[in-house]
Design an enzyme around this catalytic site. Structure first.
Site, short mmCIF file in Angstrom:
data_model
loop_
_atom_site.label_atom_id
_atom_site.label_comp_id
_atom_site.label_asym_id
_atom_site.label_seq_id
_atom_site.Cartn_x
_atom_site.Cartn_y
_atom_site.Cartn_z
CB ALA A 187 78.91 13.09 61.10
CE1 TYR A 243 78.17 18.80 53.33
CE2 TYR A 243 79.37 16.92 52.41
CZ TYR A 243 78.38 17.89 52.30
OH TYR A 243 77.60 17.94 51.16
CG ASN A 272 69.22 22.05 47.81
OD1 ASN A 272 69.97 21.25 47.25
ND2 ASN A 272 69.46 23.36 47.80
CE LYS A 277 74.69 17.26 52.96
NZ LYS A 277 73.42 17.87 52.56
CG ASP A 299 70.71 31.83 59.54
OD1 ASP A 299 70.75 30.57 59.48
OD2 ASP A 299 71.69 32.52 59.85
N1 LIG Z 1 78.07 20.53 45.31
C1 LIG Z 1 78.33 19.27 45.61
O1 LIG Z 1 79.34 18.70 45.17
C2 LIG Z 1 77.37 18.48 46.47
C3 LIG Z 1 77.55 17.10 46.57
C4 LIG Z 1 76.69 16.36 47.38
C5 LIG Z 1 75.69 16.99 48.07
N2 LIG Z 1 75.54 18.35 47.96
C6 LIG Z 1 74.48 18.98 48.74
O2 LIG Z 1 73.65 19.71 47.88
C7 LIG Z 1 72.98 20.72 48.62
C8 LIG Z 1 73.00 22.03 47.86
O3 LIG Z 1 74.33 22.53 47.85
P1 LIG Z 1 75.00 23.19 46.56
O4 LIG Z 1 76.04 22.25 46.12
O5 LIG Z 1 73.98 23.65 45.61
O6 LIG Z 1 75.80 24.41 47.24
P2 LIG Z 1 75.53 25.98 47.26
O7 LIG Z 1 75.47 26.52 45.88
O8 LIG Z 1 76.54 26.53 48.21
O9 LIG Z 1 74.07 26.11 47.88
C9 LIG Z 1 73.83 26.01 49.26
C10 LIG Z 1 72.47 26.62 49.54
O10 LIG Z 1 72.19 26.47 50.95
C11 LIG Z 1 71.77 27.73 51.47
N3 LIG Z 1 72.16 27.90 52.85
C12 LIG Z 1 73.35 27.60 53.43
N4 LIG Z 1 73.34 27.95 54.72
C13 LIG Z 1 72.12 28.49 54.98
C14 LIG Z 1 71.50 29.03 56.14
N5 LIG Z 1 72.13 29.11 57.32
N6 LIG Z 1 70.23 29.49 56.04
C15 LIG Z 1 69.57 29.45 54.84
N7 LIG Z 1 70.11 28.93 53.71
C16 LIG Z 1 71.37 28.46 53.79
C17 LIG Z 1 72.47 28.76 50.60
O11 LIG Z 1 71.74 29.97 50.64
P3 LIG Z 1 72.43 31.41 50.85
O12 LIG Z 1 73.72 31.38 50.10
O13 LIG Z 1 71.42 32.36 50.28
O14 LIG Z 1 72.63 31.52 52.30
C18 LIG Z 1 72.41 28.12 49.22
O15 LIG Z 1 71.19 28.41 48.58
C19 LIG Z 1 73.68 20.78 49.99
O16 LIG Z 1 72.91 20.11 50.95
C20 LIG Z 1 74.96 20.02 49.74
O17 LIG Z 1 75.46 19.44 50.93
C21 LIG Z 1 76.34 19.10 47.16
#
Ligand SMILES: NC(=O)c1ccc[n+]([C@@H]2O[C@H](COP(=O)([O-])OP(=O)(O)OC[C@H]3O[C@@H](n4cnc5c(N)ncnc54)[C@H](OP(=O)(O)O)[C@@H]3O)[C@@H](O)[C@H]2O)c1
Length: 236
Positions: free
Chosen positions: A145, A143, A78, A147, A52
Site C-alpha cells: 500500500a 508495504y 529511495n 508503494k 531519521d
Molecule cells: N530489495 C528489493 O527487493 C526491493 C524491491 C523493490 C523495491 N525496493 C525498494 O528499494 C529501496 C531501497 O531498498 P534496498 O532494497 O536497497 O534496502 P536496504 O539495503 O535495506 O536499504 C534501505 C535504506 O533505507 C534507509 N532507511 C530505512 N529507514 C530509514 C529511516 N527511518 N531513516 C533514514 N533512512 C532509512 C536505510 O538506511 P539506514 O540503514 O542507514 O537506516 C537504507 O539506506 C526501498 O524503497 C525498497 O522498498 C527494494
C-alpha cells in the site's frame, strides 16, 4: 556542478545510486542512519547525512540547511523499510514506520525541494516497487500500500510539474539482492537470475535521468529473468 539529495544512501540500491551519480560528477547529499566510514572517504562528492526520515522536524531543518548552501537539481526518494506477514501480526509501530519512511518522507521532501527542482528543471526519481502494481500482496498488504501510494503520487506529480521541465520517474524493481528482507521469512534465491542487483536498479535510474531532452521515462519496471524465492529456515 549538479547537486542531488538521495535517501537510503547508506546501503543497497541507494548506495549504488550515489556511486553512479558521483561517477557523473554530481555532488550527493546522502541521507541514512548508519554509514560505514569508507563510504564518505571514497569521494568528496559524497556528503553523508545522518537523519531519521520519520523525524519530520529534523528532516525539514536539514533540507532548509542544504538549500541555504546550494540549489538542488535531483531528488531520489529511495529509502524504504519492509515488514511482512499476515496484517494481523504487524503492529502499529511497524505500520507507522513503513508509512513514514516509504510514503510520508518522499511527499515531504518533494514539497520542500520542489521550488528548487523547478528552477533547476531537475528530476524527482522515486524507488517504488513492483508490488505497487500488484493487487494481491499477500503478507505484504501494508508495504504494498505504501508503494502503491508512492507510485500514484509520482504519476500525479508528473502531471503537475511537467510544464516546468521537471522529470518525475517511478522505478518499480522486483526482488533485488539487498538487506531489505532482513525482517522477512523469505530471501532471494541463490541463482543469479532470480534476483536483480542494486547496480542494475542504479543503471535504470541513470537511464531515466539522462534520457534525451524532451523525453521523460516516467516508469521503469525491472524483473529478474526467473521467479524463485527461498524460505528462510525457522529459528529453533
Ligand atoms: N530489495 C528489493 O527487493 C526491493 C524491491 C523493490 C523495491 N525496493 C525498494 O528499494 C529501496 C531501497 O531498498 P534496498 O532494497 O536497497 O534496502 P536496504 O539495503 O535495506 O536499504 C534501505 C535504506 O533505507 C534507509 N532507511 C530505512 N529507514 C530509514 C529511516 N527511518 N531513516 C533514514 N533512512 C532509512 C536505510 O538506511 P539506514 O540503514 O542507514 O537506516 C537504507 O539506506 C526501498 O524503497 C525498497 O522498498 C527494494
Amino acid at each position: 556542478m549538479k547537486t542531488a539529495v538521495v535517501t537510503g544512501a547508506s546501503s543497497g540500491i541507494g548506495k549504488e545510486i550515489c556511486r553512479m551519480l558521483n561517477g557523473h560528477g554530481i555532488r550527493v547529499y546522502g541521507i541514512g542512519r548508519t554509514f560505514c566510514e569508507d563510504q564518505a572517504a571514497q569521494t568528496p562528492l559524497f556528503i553523508p547525512i545522518i537523519c531519521d526520515l520519520s523525524d519530520t522536524a529534523a528532516l525539514t531543518g536539514l533540507i532548509r540547511r542544504i538549500l541555504s548552501e546550494t540549489p538542488v537539481d535531483i531528488l531520489i526518494n529511495n529509502a524504504g523499510t519492509a515488514y511482512y506477514g499476515p496484517h494481523e501480526e504487524l503492529n502499529p509501530q511497524k505500520i507507522h514506520e513503513m508509512v513514514a519512511v516509504n510514503l510520508e518522507a518522499p511527499l515531504i521532501l518533494t514539497q520542500l525541494l520542489l521550488r528548487s527542482l523547478k528552477a533547476q528543471q531537475g528530476a524527482v526519481i522515486n524507488i517504488s516497487s513492483v508490488t505497487a502494481k500488484h493487487s494481491g500482496n499477500t503478507h505484504g498488504c501494508a508495504y504494498g500500500a505504501t508503494k502503491a501510494g508512492l507510485s500514484s503520487f509520482t504519476a500525479s506529480l508528473f502531471e503537475e510539474v511537467r510544464k516546468y521541465g521537471v522529470r518525475v520517474v517511478a522505478i518499480h524493481p522486483d526482488m533485488t539482492r539487498t538487506g531489505l528482507y532482513r525482517n522477512a521469512d523469505f530471501c532471494c534465491a541463490e541463482d543469479q537470475e532470480c534476483a536483480l542487483s542494486p547496480k542494475t536498479v542504479a543503471r535504470a535510474v541513470e537511464t531515466a535521468l539522462f534520457a534525451d531532452s524532451g523525453c521523460v521515462i516516467t516508469d521503469i519496471t525491472l524483473q529478474p529473468q526467473k521467479r524463485k524465492i527461498l524460505r528462510k529456515a525457522k529459528e529453533k
